[in-house]
Scaffold this active site. Structure first.
Site, PDB file in Angstrom:
ATOM      1  N   GLY A 239       8.767   3.806   1.218  1.00  0.00           N
ATOM      2  CA  GLY A 239       8.447   2.517   1.799  1.00  0.00           C
ATOM      3  C   GLY A 239       8.322   2.451   3.304  1.00  0.00           C
ATOM      4  N   GLU A 273      12.212   8.966  -0.942  1.00  0.00           N
ATOM      5  CA  GLU A 273      10.896   9.272  -1.533  1.00  0.00           C
ATOM      6  C   GLU A 273       9.766   8.794  -0.622  1.00  0.00           C
ATOM      7  OE1 GLU A 273      10.956   7.059  -5.173  1.00  0.00           O
ATOM      8  OE2 GLU A 273      12.355   8.394  -6.167  1.00  0.00           O
ATOM      9  N   PRO A 274       9.689   9.295   0.578  1.00  0.00           N
ATOM     10  CA  PRO A 274       8.635   8.827   1.478  1.00  0.00           C
ATOM     11  C   PRO A 274       7.276   9.412   1.108  1.00  0.00           C
ATOM     12  CG  PRO A 274       9.788  10.653   2.482  1.00  0.00           C
ATOM     13  CD  PRO A 274      10.483  10.380   1.163  1.00  0.00           C
ATOM     14  N   GLY A 275       6.268   8.603   1.224  1.00  0.00           N
ATOM     15  CA  GLY A 275       4.906   9.080   1.027  1.00  0.00           C
ATOM     16  C   GLY A 275       4.116   8.846   2.301  1.00  0.00           C
ATOM     17  N   ARG A 276       3.797   7.579   2.525  1.00  0.00           N
ATOM     18  CA  ARG A 276       2.947   7.177   3.636  1.00  0.00           C
ATOM     19  C   ARG A 276       3.404   7.740   4.988  1.00  0.00           C
ATOM     20  NH1 ARG A 276       0.025   2.434   3.438  1.00  0.00           N
ATOM     21  NH2 ARG A 276       1.463   1.718   1.823  1.00  0.00           N
ATOM     22  N   TYR A 317      -6.260  -4.261   0.064  1.00  0.00           N
ATOM     23  CA  TYR A 317      -5.089  -4.891   0.705  1.00  0.00           C
ATOM     24  C   TYR A 317      -5.443  -5.547   2.037  1.00  0.00           C
ATOM     25  CZ  TYR A 317      -3.268  -1.010  -2.128  1.00  0.00           C
ATOM     26  OH  TYR A 317      -3.042  -0.097  -3.117  1.00  0.00           O
ATOM     27  N   CYS A 343     -22.737  -0.993  -3.493  1.00  0.00           N
ATOM     28  CA  CYS A 343     -23.351  -2.286  -3.801  1.00  0.00           C
ATOM     29  C   CYS A 343     -22.292  -3.344  -4.001  1.00  0.00           C
ATOM     30  CB  CYS A 343     -24.219  -2.149  -5.042  1.00  0.00           C
ATOM     31  SG  CYS A 343     -25.430  -0.873  -4.826  1.00  0.00           S
ATOM     32  N   GLU A 344     -21.472  -3.551  -3.000  1.00  0.00           N
ATOM     33  CA  GLU A 344     -20.414  -4.558  -3.043  1.00  0.00           C
ATOM     34  C   GLU A 344     -20.226  -5.064  -1.626  1.00  0.00           C
ATOM     35  OE1 GLU A 344     -17.373  -4.814  -5.352  1.00  0.00           O
ATOM     36  OE2 GLU A 344     -18.001  -3.351  -6.852  1.00  0.00           O
TER      37      GLU A 344
END
Ligand code: LLP
Length: 413
Positions: A239, A273-276, A317, A343-344
């Protein structure tokens, strides 16, 4: 020279010109700095040095094998969230005893595989899942090591889509029910309850909620002290956020000072548990300008050969990522909408961004894209997954080739 820098008129990664790499691989391409990953890991590890802890890198942020091997080499364990991520861990050389298996909605097959492997902990999400793990372990004549994921009902003050620790979120067992469940699980012959787990959400910059969550788990530990459990660890999940606007990153020191004093009285080993935090700043996404247009009364557009298929964070986000020209041209900056080729209308990487003069075929880089970038890429519009490059010690190499059209159609009739 570690990191992404603008020097002598061009952006470089650990001293290697980004244009040189993109010229070699084509675009879109993700480029990662090994040095930045090492630096972030060392900073986090050092901040917790005063308390026994183990970092279990959250694979979901970026599970390209070369990145996993790099982190394993630094001493990291693994936080795997699916059968595929367990497979990635094994292929990258992690031992089962280094893997924690998290995830809401683990299938029976995934659970059985984790039980058979003997992972360090399966994080239990519900009473029913606890029963299923117990039964699978007994059928194999083993005890599965499990931790209870607690939902502490704490607001992490982050984007609603990546907030996970409130009563109305699907994750974990509500804290009011946790003690009773732990007591029930203590007698199970198929389970060894070795830990408590919590994950409040992602991109958290206010460490206050993380401290409150740690206190809640410590209180729960005291509450079940007499239950006959063999608790070994408290797993605080991930987090810790980063400064996407270029401001200093989330602070590992603040994080540690919020969490450690709460956990210390329990004497339990601390898992993170770090990711970012470990990989986001270490990666950029490089695309090429495919077209530009400027009509009076309309936004001025830069249209890239990359967009939401490679990096969906801005669309999903409303996430902000800095966007830079890889080799800035002289001239006055202008305001642009930087968009992708899909195409969005939502395929927009940046609204109203100031960039210098840009021409077709120029390279543009999206910063802080190392986490939740490639892993969330898709083949929408029959686009091929991009290439990935790792820069280490002044040299670069392709760690994942761009998908070929053969790859794209391989599994079809
Ligand atoms: N542990 C668990 C149980 C998790 O669910 C997550 C992330 C992590 C650890 C790692 O969190 P981190 O340290 O990276 O914040 N796709 C979103 C982020 C989703 C995060 C999901 N869980 C984004 O691009 O912002």
């Amino acid at each position: 020279m570690i990191g992404f820098t603008l020097r002598d008129g061009q952006w470089a990664c650990d001293g290697v010109p980004v244009a040189e790499i993109a010229g070699g691989t084509g675009t879109p391409v993700y480029i990662y700095s090994a040095g930045l990953i090492r630096g972030a890991y060392a900073a986090l590890d050092a901040a917790f040095a005063a308390y026994p802890h183990t970092i279990h890198y959250a694979f979901k942020a970026n599970s390209t094998l070369a990145i996993l091997r790099l982190l394993r080499g630094l001493g990291s364990g693994a936080d795997a969230n699916s059968g595929g991520e367990i497979e990635a861990a094994l292929r990258a050389g992690f031992e089962p005893a280094q893997i924690v298996f998290t995830g809401v909605g683990k299938t029976r097959d995934e659970l059985d595989h984790a039980v058979a492997l003997g992972v360090k902990a399966i994080n239990i999400e519900s009473d029913g899942e606890a029963d299923r793990i117990d039964a699978l372990a007994r059928a194999r004549g083993v005890r599965a090591r499990v931790a209870l994921r607690v939902n502490p009902d704490i607001d992490a003050n982050t984007h609603a889509h990546i907030s996970t620790g409130q009563r109305f979120n699907k994750f974990g067992v509500p804290i009011d029910f946790a003690a009773a469940l732990l007591r029930r699980l203590a007698g199970r012959t198929g389970l060894d309850v070795v830990g408590l787990h919590v994950h409040l959400g992602s991109q958290i910059l206010d460490v206050g909620p993380l401290g409150r969550a740690a206190r809640a788990l410590a209180d729960l530990t005291r509450e079940v002290r007499d239950a006959g459990l063999r608790l070994e660890h408290i797993d605080m999940g991930g987090g810790l956020g980063i400064g996407y606007d270029g401001s200093p990153h989330g602070s590992p020191a603040e994080y540690a000072s919020a969490v450690v004093p709460a956990v210390r009285p329990t004497g339990l080993h601390l898992l993170l548990e770090p990711g970012r935090f470990l990989v986001a700043p270490a990666g950029i996404l490089v695309g090429r300008v495919a077209d530009t247009k400027a009509y009076s009364g309309c936004p001025r557009f830069i249209i890239l050969d990359t967009g939401m298929t490679e990096l969906i964070r801005p669309m999903l986000y409303d996430a902000f990522h800095r966007i830079v020209e890889v080799t800035p041209r002289a001239g006055d900056p202008q305001e642009y909408d930087v968009v992708g080729p899909l195409c969005e209308t939502s395929d927009t990487l940046g609204h109203r961004r100031e960039l210098g003069p840009v021409e077709v075929d120029d390279l543009v880089a999206v910063l802080d894209a190392g986490a939740y970038g490639f892993v969330m890429a898709s083949n929408y519009n029959r686009r091929r997954m991009p290439a990935e490059v790792l820069v280490d010690g002044g040299t670069w190499r392709v760690i994942r080739k761009r998908q070929s059209y053969g790859d794209l159609f391989r599994n079809e009739e």
